[in-house]
Design an enzyme around this catalytic site. Sequence first.
Site, PDB file in Angstrom:
ATOM      1  N   LYS A  50      62.848  -5.019  63.546  1.00 25.40           N
ATOM      2  CA  LYS A  50      61.972  -5.343  64.748  1.00 25.40           C
ATOM      3  C   LYS A  50      60.820  -4.333  64.741  1.00 25.40           C
ATOM      4  O   LYS A  50      60.707  -3.415  63.902  1.00 25.40           O
ATOM      5  CB  LYS A  50      62.726  -5.031  65.983  1.00 25.40           C
ATOM      6  CG  LYS A  50      63.234  -3.595  66.102  1.00 25.40           C
ATOM      7  CD  LYS A  50      64.205  -3.729  67.231  1.00 25.40           C
ATOM      8  CE  LYS A  50      64.967  -2.130  67.371  1.00 25.40           C
ATOM      9  NZ  LYS A  50      65.947  -2.243  68.595  1.00 25.40           N
ATOM     10  N   TYR A 254      40.877  21.955  71.529  1.00 22.47           N
ATOM     11  CA  TYR A 254      40.570  21.677  73.127  1.00 22.47           C
ATOM     12  C   TYR A 254      41.428  22.669  73.804  1.00 22.47           C
ATOM     13  O   TYR A 254      42.565  23.035  73.517  1.00 22.47           O
ATOM     14  CB  TYR A 254      40.977  20.035  73.304  1.00 22.47           C
ATOM     15  CG  TYR A 254      40.155  19.076  72.702  1.00 22.47           C
ATOM     16  CD1 TYR A 254      38.756  18.908  73.349  1.00 22.47           C
ATOM     17  CD2 TYR A 254      40.713  18.344  71.863  1.00 22.47           C
ATOM     18  CE1 TYR A 254      37.739  18.085  72.953  1.00 22.47           C
ATOM     19  CE2 TYR A 254      39.644  17.099  71.236  1.00 22.47           C
ATOM     20  CZ  TYR A 254      38.403  17.119  71.817  1.00 22.47           C
ATOM     21  OH  TYR A 254      37.529  16.122  71.469  1.00 22.47           O
TER      22      TYR A 254
END
Length: 366
Positions: A50, A254
């Site tokens: 999956k 950042y």
Amino acid sequence: MASRLSEASVRGAGVLAPPGRLLIDLDAVVTNWRTLCDLAAPAAIAGVVKADAYGLGMDQVAPALRRAGCSLFFVAGLDEGAALRRQLPDVEIAVLSAPVDGFQAIYRDYRLLPVLNHRGDLAAWPGDDAVLHIDTGMTRLGLDPAAVRALERRRFRLVMSHLACADEPEHGLNEAQRCLFAELAARFDAPASLANSSGIFLGSGYRFDIARPGMALYGLNPTPGLPSPMRPVLRLEARVLQIREADRPLTVGYGAEAEIRPGQRLATVAAGYADGYLRAASPGAGALLHGRRVPLVGRVSMDTIVLDVTGLPPGSVEPGDWAVLIGEGMDADDLAEAAGTIGYEFLTSLGARYERTYTGGEGAGA
Ligand SMILES: *Cc1c(COP(=O)(O)O)cnc(C)c1O
């Protein structure tokens, strides 16, 4: 106005060179499948593919498993099932988490086994070419024990349940689920399946007739806290873009949270959270440059991370070098742990910008 650069000249100039590369070792996937087969015998091993084989590429992984002898596959959705059917005409494909009612024609056209999760599913699919999913404690999908006991006897291709705590061997729910599943599965004349990857390692009582591993095939550790019995499958590398030596105290990235001293050297590398390099991995994660482990500095950006290369000889790292982000003993599990998550989430987040190369998996016929 159209660009004057032809695609060929752009390629020639290396402009399209991807920032990172992902090497996926299909022989390792097959080795892992065989390791699980040996361990679980006489139980059989299905392949859970999956979510694009946990981000590694179902189109490559599933045929390699097929050649190795895997004949039963589990996918999550109908699209995945249809795609797998187009590739592998002669395997069984069970669809774990899709609606049944209204989609019967798709299951039939693609010869997909519906996993029947509730009474509505059972009514929508009276045929015996289906999987009955019993909920023994996961409380996610599957029929309640009471509903199973009330069910008139029916034939199924497989009867399954799913463990909630298989990666915690001491958890009491494991044994409770195993006992309940053994009792309920015995009501049906069908093979039984309970174990995911970690469940296989809980002991022979958990393996029943068929186990359904996913993560262990892809090299994640099904026995957290113990050495991994699986072979790593993934190697992730990204280019160094820039080197800098601080000539004064600086902050990095950042938020200006990371502070560095004069003389510290940094390498900025072309992989960020848009590539699935988990933003929460900093601080704590690291990479390998020329075989040496170096730590991350500052926050992970969308397209870049920054490594502290002060420990490497000056001049030894240059733009264009490859930093190893996963590989050589640094596993997907390690990066996930640094980010406070699990290897599954890291693999299924792997970005689309990497150049993907597959090795092995050929002629793996038994
Ligand atoms: C995803 C899944 C698996 C595979 O689990 P792993 O932990 O990756 O081995 C097995 N069974 C079900 C129902 C699943 O959803």
